[in-house]
Design a protein around this motif. Structure first.
Motif, short mmCIF file in Angstrom:
data_model
loop_
_atom_site.label_atom_id
_atom_site.label_comp_id
_atom_site.label_asym_id
_atom_site.label_seq_id
_atom_site.Cartn_x
_atom_site.Cartn_y
_atom_site.Cartn_z
N LYS A 231 0.85 -1.19 0.00
CA LYS A 231 0.00 0.00 0.00
C LYS A 231 0.88 1.23 0.00
CE LYS A 231 -3.88 0.33 2.15
NZ LYS A 231 -4.82 0.45 3.26
N LEU A 232 0.45 2.24 -0.72
CA LEU A 232 1.20 3.48 -0.76
C LEU A 232 1.29 4.09 0.65
CD1 LEU A 232 2.18 4.54 -3.53
CD2 LEU A 232 0.30 6.17 -3.49
N PRO A 233 2.43 4.60 1.11
CA PRO A 233 3.73 4.60 0.46
C PRO A 233 4.46 3.27 0.69
CG PRO A 233 3.91 5.67 2.60
CD PRO A 233 2.47 5.25 2.45
N SER A 350 4.54 2.07 -22.95
CA SER A 350 4.13 0.66 -22.97
C SER A 350 2.62 0.49 -23.09
CB SER A 350 4.59 -0.03 -21.68
OG SER A 350 3.85 0.49 -20.58
N GLY A 351 1.87 1.53 -22.74
CA GLY A 351 0.41 1.41 -22.74
C GLY A 351 -0.11 0.75 -21.47
N THR A 352 0.77 0.40 -20.54
CA THR A 352 0.33 -0.21 -19.28
C THR A 352 0.01 0.87 -18.27
OG1 THR A 352 1.82 -2.05 -19.68
CG2 THR A 352 1.03 -1.81 -17.43
N LYS A 353 -1.18 0.78 -17.67
CA LYS A 353 -1.58 1.80 -16.69
C LYS A 353 -0.75 1.67 -15.42
CE LYS A 353 -5.53 4.09 -17.93
NZ LYS A 353 -4.80 4.70 -19.03
N MET A 354 -0.22 2.78 -14.98
CA MET A 354 0.62 2.78 -13.78
C MET A 354 -0.10 3.46 -12.62
SD MET A 354 3.52 1.34 -14.56
CE MET A 354 4.40 0.85 -16.04
N GLU A 355 -1.39 3.70 -12.79
CA GLU A 355 -2.12 4.40 -11.71
C GLU A 355 -2.27 3.50 -10.49
OE1 GLU A 355 -5.09 7.14 -14.39
OE2 GLU A 355 -5.63 5.08 -13.85
N TYR A 356 -2.34 4.15 -9.36
CA TYR A 356 -2.55 3.44 -8.10
C TYR A 356 -3.89 3.93 -7.54
CZ TYR A 356 -1.87 2.03 -3.24
OH TYR A 356 -2.02 1.47 -2.00
N LEU A 357 -4.71 2.98 -7.10
CA LEU A 357 -6.01 3.36 -6.54
C LEU A 357 -5.89 3.50 -5.03
CD1 LEU A 357 -9.15 3.72 -6.93
CD2 LEU A 357 -9.28 1.25 -6.45
N VAL A 358 -6.08 4.72 -4.54
CA VAL A 358 -6.08 4.93 -3.08
C VAL A 358 -7.46 4.53 -2.59
CG1 VAL A 358 -5.68 6.60 -1.21
CG2 VAL A 358 -4.50 6.88 -3.42
N GLN A 359 -7.52 3.38 -1.90
CA GLN A 359 -8.85 2.81 -1.61
C GLN A 359 -9.69 3.69 -0.69
OE1 GLN A 359 -8.01 -1.25 -0.58
NE2 GLN A 359 -8.27 -1.82 -2.73
N GLU A 360 -9.03 4.32 0.29
CA GLU A 360 -9.78 5.13 1.25
C GLU A 360 -10.56 6.25 0.56
OE1 GLU A 360 -6.57 4.47 1.50
OE2 GLU A 360 -6.54 3.03 3.17
N ASN A 362 -10.81 6.50 -3.03
CA ASN A 362 -11.15 6.14 -4.42
C ASN A 362 -10.42 7.00 -5.46
OD1 ASN A 362 -12.45 3.99 -5.30
ND2 ASN A 362 -14.49 4.94 -5.45
N GLU A 363 -9.34 7.58 -5.04
CA GLU A 363 -8.60 8.49 -5.91
C GLU A 363 -7.55 7.67 -6.69
OE1 GLU A 363 -5.46 12.17 -4.99
OE2 GLU A 363 -5.98 10.67 -3.48
N LYS A 364 -7.39 7.99 -7.97
CA LYS A 364 -6.35 7.33 -8.76
C LYS A 364 -5.18 8.28 -8.92
CE LYS A 364 -8.91 4.06 -11.53
NZ LYS A 364 -9.59 3.86 -12.81
N VAL A 365 -3.98 7.84 -8.53
CA VAL A 365 -2.80 8.71 -8.68
C VAL A 365 -1.66 7.94 -9.32
CG1 VAL A 365 -3.24 10.20 -6.67
CG2 VAL A 365 -1.90 8.11 -6.37
N ILE A 366 -0.81 8.66 -10.01
CA ILE A 366 0.49 8.08 -10.38
C ILE A 366 1.42 8.47 -9.24
CG2 ILE A 366 2.39 8.12 -12.03
CD1 ILE A 366 0.46 7.81 -14.08
N PRO A 367 1.95 7.49 -8.52
CA PRO A 367 2.78 7.85 -7.36
C PRO A 367 3.99 8.68 -7.76
CG PRO A 367 2.24 5.52 -7.33
CD PRO A 367 1.79 6.04 -8.66
#
Ligand code: GAP
Length: 524
Positions: A231-233, A350-360, A362-367
């Motif tokens: 989990k981030l971080p 690459s076309g691969t999504k690198m987003e991370y979903l912050v579950q608390e 629901n925000e999508k971020v690129i770390p």
């Protein structure tokens, strides 16, 4: 109590000791070597492995507590050295991993142009004299001898800042006359190779040896997120070989063409990146100090704005006072705030999504990424430099009265010189040496060998039965062995042994049955 600040050892002293005692050898030595490559001998390998293991232990398995006292999550990785070449296009290494270089047409020497400095006449007229940064002596001699002038009548300008029209009047460091240096041109530092047994040397088969371990981490970021429930971080760490076709490999293992890095990519929420950047810069400085590196030899240097890569918002180096930089400092480790540059680049390429979903939320971020990146092999040079000590020891005296020897100082009457590598016990290549007092007494040899057989199950040990005990101690001092254990006649009677401490040279009698526990308590 503050100890006396040691004068750093010269590079020549360290190179000689490393060769003589089996730490580091010139690579391909029997074929006259290969510039920029080094082989680690038996003791150098142990030392390097110990530094690597200390980093892994303190960064991956048991990292420092975070800024709010929380435990950090860091996992390890071991990616391939050769990656799909698209990795290096996306990371910017193919397009931008360049050093400016200048050649000398006469001596065939090749220089990093940004490491060349030039004495230019204040008047703007006449010959200018180039020298390698930190080595102005040759140029100053020529100014006096050939220009019949004085360096004070010249200003020092970086070769890369020089007006190209002046280059024909520059006298290169290894040339016999002015006008032999070429204009600087860019030189890609990546080593090329070709894939496949039948592959021709065409562009379609070209691959590269990695110039940093970091990109292996970025391209596996998604794999780690998907498999490790991090989990981030969180951090991903890697130790391994990197290759750079350096224009001017120099200063022993400080800048070589094949080297090892220890890199952490710390992925965090963009809003927290500055906090983590500050945390890691301080944590890394403290880590080097925790290995016994004198804080007076370490410093933090924040990069000026114009030094920063275009994607980086901040970068600081942990610098060390090497013998060849003293009284100045040189880079040991860099801590960079890389933002979302790498993940975004690989996402786009690459076309691969690198987003991370912050579950608390629901925000999508690129770390965002904070990267403490240090050289393992360069770290070995720091450890050697830091450990190297020359002392004057009263003759025949095993304890007290020791003086730190200043370089070139005469040995005082009644003293002898000892060279000792004062590695932290955790890092020392050999932890314990075992000696029988006499080699021709079977009972002593048998007992010492039994002890050796027992201790080597736990630690790297060395058995030595030749020469006087004093000389055996000195041999171990010179390779940094923290403890020497001697089996003598009393040992046969009461099953005790003498343990001699490398730094204090004090001797203690310890029951053989308690020796292992005693050694464990010393942190080896
Ligand atoms: N991923 C970021 C990166 O590679 P760098 O500043 O180019 O950053 C990090 O390298 C560290 O690697 C340096 O601080 C240094 O300790 C080590 N290093 C870089 N080039 C080296 C070389 N040619 N020889 C030995 N060590 C080197």
């Amino acid at each position: 109590m503050q100890t006396e600040h040691k004068t750093p050892a010269s590079l020549e002293t360290l190179v000689t000791l490393c060769k003589r005692r089996g730490f580091i050898f010139q690579s391909s030595e029997i074929y006259n070597g290969l510039n920029g490559f080094w082989d680690f001998g038996p003791l150098g390998t142990e030392l390097k492995n110990n530094l690597r293991d200390a980093w892994w232990q303190d960064m991956v398995r048991n990292p420092p507590l975070g800024p709010d006292g929380e435990m950090l999550d860091i996992v390890g990785l071991d990616s391939a050295i050769i990656q799909n070449p698209k990795v290096w296009a996306a990371s910017g290494h193919l397009g931008g991993f360049n050093d400016p270089m200048a050649d000398c047409r006469e001596s065939k020497s090749r220089y990093r142009a940004d490491h060349l400095m030039v004495y230019v006449p204040e008047s703007g007229e006449g010959t200018a004299f180039a020298f390698l940064e930190g080595e102005p002596a040759v140029a100053e001699k020529r100014i006096k001898k050939n220009a019949k002038s004085d360096p004070s009548a010249y200003k020092v300008v970086a070769f890369t800042d020089l007006d190209p029209a002046l280059i024909p009047s520059v006298w290169g460091p290894d040339a016999s006359e002015p006008g032999t240096l070429t204009e600087p041109r860019q030189f890609n530092l990546m080593f090329k190779t070709f894939i496949g047994a039948l592959a021709g040397e065409g562009e379609e088969n070209t691959a590269y040896l990695r110039p940093e371990t970091a990109q292996g981490i970025f391209i596996n970021y998604k794999n780690v997120v998907d498999t490790m429930r991090v989990k981030l971080p969180f951090g991903i760490a890697q130790v391994g070989k990197s290759f750079r076709n350096e224009v001017t490999p120099r200063n022993f293992i400080f800048r070589s063409r094949e080297f090892e890095q220890m890199e952490l990519e710390w992925f965090c929420h963009p809003d927290d990146a500055t906090k983590w950047y500050n945390f890691w810069v301080e944590a890394r400085l403290q880590w080097w100090a925790s290995l016994g590196v004198d804080m007076r030899n370490l410093r933090r240097r924040d990069h000026d704005e114009d030094e920063l890569a275009h994607y980086s918002t901040a970068c600081a180096d942990v610098e060390y006072q090497y013998g060849f930089t003293a009284p100045g400092f040189g880079e040991l480790e860099g801590i960079a705030h890389r933002g979302d540059f790498d993940l975004t680049q690989h996402q786009e390429a690459s076309g691969t999504k690198m987003e991370y979903l912050v579950q608390e939320t629901n925000e999508k971020v690129i770390p965002h990424v904070i990267e403490p990146s240090s050289g393992l092999t360069r770290g070995v040079l720091v450890l050697l430099n830091e450990a190297y000590t020359e002392e004057f020891v009263p003759k025949g005296n095993t304890e007290g009265g020791v003086q730190l020897a200043k370089p070139g100082a005469q040995v005082p009457e009644g003293y002898e010189k000892r060279v000792v590598l004062k590695f932290a016990p955790r890092l020392a290549p050999i932890k314990v040496a075992i000696f029988p007092l006499l080699k021709n007494r079977e009972e002593l040899v048998g007992k010492a060998k039994d002890l050796y057989a027992e201790l080597r199950k736990t630690w790297p040990c060395f058995y030595d039965q030749t020469g006087a005990i004093g000389r055996r101690y000195r041999r171990q001092d010179e390779i940094g062995t923290p403890f020497c254990v001697t089996v003598d006649f009393d040992s046969l009677e009461d099953n005790t042994v003498t343990v001699r401490d490398r730094d204090s040279m004090k001797q203690e009698r310890i029951p053989a049955s308690e020796l292992k526990a005693w050694l464990h308590s010393k942190g080896i």
